[in-house]
Design a protein around this motif. Sequence first.
Motif: not given
Length: 113
Positions: A58-63, A99-103, A105
């Motif tokens: 699991g990691h944070w990803e920029k979108e 940019w938004e960060h989302h988790w 899984k």
Amino acid sequence: MTTSLRLRRLAAGVAATGLLAGGAALGMSGTAAAAPAPASAATVMSGDHHHKCHWEKGHWEKEWVKGHWVKKPVHHQTWQHGHWVHHHSYKWVYVPGHWEHHWVKAHWECDHR
């Protein structure tokens, strides 16, 4: 003749039992193959050797989110006859691209070749 009939019935019963046991064993092997791999397995090759899979934690990803309109609540207060009157309404506001960060899984990532 009765012995022959008894032997045929016995053989049919043994064959049916063997088929049932074989089907159950086959079903159990399918369940075992579908079970998740332990965390120590970093890479798994499938039986046909066309898919290579690895475990992604699991990691944070920029979108990037393109600009869009959002309906925001607005709260107004006005003074009337010795007290405050509260007004609630909505206003459309343009939000520029950002940019938004989302988790994300943990999941299996497979390369399909």
